[in-house]
Design an enzyme around this catalytic site. Structure first.
Site, mmCIF file in Angstrom:
data_model
loop_
_atom_site.group_PDB
_atom_site.id
_atom_site.type_symbol
_atom_site.label_atom_id
_atom_site.label_comp_id
_atom_site.label_asym_id
_atom_site.label_seq_id
_atom_site.Cartn_x
_atom_site.Cartn_y
_atom_site.Cartn_z
ATOM 1 N N GLY A 1 1.033 -1.175 -0.080
ATOM 2 C CA GLY A 1 -0.325 0.583 -0.265
ATOM 3 C C GLY A 1 0.909 1.125 0.353
ATOM 4 O O GLY A 1 2.151 0.950 -0.582
ATOM 5 N N ASN A 2 0.334 2.408 0.108
ATOM 6 C CA ASN A 2 0.985 3.757 0.450
ATOM 7 C C ASN A 2 0.064 4.912 1.577
ATOM 8 O O ASN A 2 -0.971 3.969 1.817
ATOM 9 C CB ASN A 2 1.356 4.211 -1.142
ATOM 10 C CG ASN A 2 -0.798 4.129 -1.331
ATOM 11 O OD1 ASN A 2 -1.129 5.247 -1.192
ATOM 12 N ND2 ASN A 2 -1.136 3.793 -2.323
ATOM 13 N N HIS A 3 0.281 5.491 1.731
ATOM 14 C CA HIS A 3 -0.073 6.727 2.534
ATOM 15 C C HIS A 3 -0.993 7.779 1.867
ATOM 16 O O HIS A 3 -1.121 8.854 2.654
ATOM 17 C CB HIS A 3 1.342 7.091 2.989
ATOM 18 C CG HIS A 3 3.027 6.821 3.951
ATOM 19 N ND1 HIS A 3 2.943 5.725 4.549
ATOM 20 C CD2 HIS A 3 3.888 6.682 3.308
ATOM 21 C CE1 HIS A 3 3.627 5.021 5.246
ATOM 22 N NE2 HIS A 3 4.299 5.745 4.036
ATOM 23 N N SER A 4 -1.968 7.688 1.086
ATOM 24 C CA SER A 4 -2.443 8.236 0.288
ATOM 25 C C SER A 4 -3.844 8.132 1.749
ATOM 26 O O SER A 4 -4.264 6.914 2.086
ATOM 27 C CB SER A 4 -3.183 7.560 -0.489
ATOM 28 O OG SER A 4 -3.871 8.909 -0.778
#
Ligand code: PMT
Length: 406
Positions: free
Chosen positions: A217-220
């Site tokens: 995933g990512n930090h959005s």
């Protein structure tokens, strides 16, 4: 330290009449009045005599910058105040709307400051019904609601939940933040520059399963996309928000579609994009996903597993048609050069480049503000100052509006 810019007031220069009728939910109208004022509106309040017993006019006088009227015969009330309040209104919002007040509005009866003002205004009207579930289900109430709907009145709620009687049911007034969202949607649909347009917005980071408990995933957080959806709704567009994250309350009027992975987001975009005027891809979409997601949680075995990745399909690049296509570029180096390449590669009208390196804590993931450079297909560029994400959204929508036929 950089001062955090506050967002533009979405109801600046707007005048809203808040009609309050007799219901236990009338106490929530204090919060509605306050929130509308916080959005920049000048609020006038018209109470029925019954509402005045639940939530006194005195309290509203301390909360709003407009007039507060309850008694049609009071000597300190200017004559024809209902006509004046109705004339200058940009929206008339009845919250809570009791069964009796709904009936009077449906019939065109003018026997209180609230109902007289409703008759005297040409502004768009919204009602937020609040009553016992059995009362709301009553055929007479349903007919009145339908009559108002057919006349173009926006009906917000009611919601299902705990009622004044202690029972559960459909009859609870929607929360104040949703009433404010409904007011913003109402004014936008009536006078916004994007009314009759349809905008699809994506938000949040996609999650690509490694096993049932882990993902790539990512930090959005979705904040940038939510701001675009909210601002487009405020300007009158019909908005579909495709998001991996739970949006904040107050998104009244926005059609929300929850997804998790890049593949799900692609399917949702492909399904919704036909006939759309603009697509704004604010979501941080995974470029790679595990080739296979393990069916059971991968156990610690002493040697670290190797996870093979494959490329995901590019969502925005695959969208064709006459719509305005807007991308975002999240970069940690060579912001402009890297973003510029994506305009061409993804067939975008313009891209909004933001620096997501740790160096700038005011911009990028999870922040309230964003500092962006907008790069056009024709080579033009504009560096915007640090702005609240809602204002970045407004600037993006200005550019979209320029490209759409009026
Ligand atoms: O959500 P927040 O916490 O508020 O953070 C906002 C943000 C930093 C996530 C946002 O402003 C942002 O930059 N979003 C785009 C992030 C990203 O995926 O950038 P990219 O450079 O990897 O992709 C370029 C564009 O292609 C993006 O519009 C992306 O949505 C799109 N894309 C990417 C991959 C893919 N498979 N399909 C796509 O359509």
């Amino acid at each position: 330290m950089v001062e955090t810019p506050s967002p533009a007031a979405p109801l600046r220069d707007k005048r809203v009449v808040l009609g309050v009728s007799g219901s236990i939910a009338a106490y929530k109208a204090f919060e509605i009045a306050r929130r509308l004022e916080d959005c920049g509106a000048v609020v006038d309040v018209a109470l029925t005599p019954n509402a005045d017993r639940f939530a006194p006019a005195f309290t509203f006088r301390n909360l709003v910058s407009g007039d507060v009227a309850v008694d049609m015969w009071a000597t300190d009330v200017i004559s024809e105040l209902h006509v004046e309040m109705g004339r200058r209104a940009d929206a008339f919002v009845v919250a809570p709307a009791s069964a009796t007040t709904l009936a009077k509005l449906a019939q065109g009866i003018g026997d209180s400051m609230l109902t007289l003002t409703a008759l005297a205004t040409t502004a768009p009207i919204a009602v937020a019904p609040a009553m016992d579930a059995r009362m709301y289900a009553n055929a007479a109430v349903q007919q009145n609601v339908e009559k108002l709907r057919a006349r173009g009145v926006l009906v917000a709620g009611p919601a299902r939940g705990r009622l004044a009687s202690g029972r559960e049911g459909l009859g609870r007034m929607v929360e104040p933040v949703e009433v404010v969202g409904a007011t913003r949607a109402l004014i936008g649909r009536h006078a916004g520059d994007l009314r009759s347009k349809h905008v699809v917005v994506t938000a949040g980071g996609t999650r690509e399963a490694i096993d049932p408990v882990r993902f790539v995933g990512n930090h959005s957080t979705g904040k940038m996309g939510f701001a675009v959806a909210e601002a487009a709704r405020d300007r009158g567009a019909a908005v579909t928000l495709i998001t991996t994250q739970e949006p904040p309350p107050g998104m009244f009027g926005v059609v929300i579609r929850r997804v998790t992975s890049a593949a799900e987001m692609k399917a949702a975009v492909d399904e919704r994009v036909a006939g759309t005027d603009a697509l704004v891809m604010a979501a941080a979409v995974a470029d790679y996903r595990p080739v296979e997601a393990a069916e059971q949680k991968i156990k610690k075995s002493g040697s670290a597993p190797t996870i093979a990745l494959e490329e995901t399909a590019d969502i925005v690049a695959g969208v064709e048609g006459k719509l305005v296509k807007v991308g975002f570029a999240a970069e940690t180096e060579d912001l402009v050069a890297n973003a510029r390449k994506k305009v061409e590669a993804k067939g975008l009208d313009f891209i909004v480049a933001n620096d997501v390196s740790e160096a700038d804590a005011n911009s990028g993931f999870g922040t309230e503000t964003n500092q962006v450079t907008v790069l056009d297909r024709d080579g033009g560029s504009e560096q915007l100052p640090l702005l609240h994400k809602y204002d970045v959204a407004l600037r993006i929508l200005d550019r979209i509006a320029e490209r759409l036929p009026s």
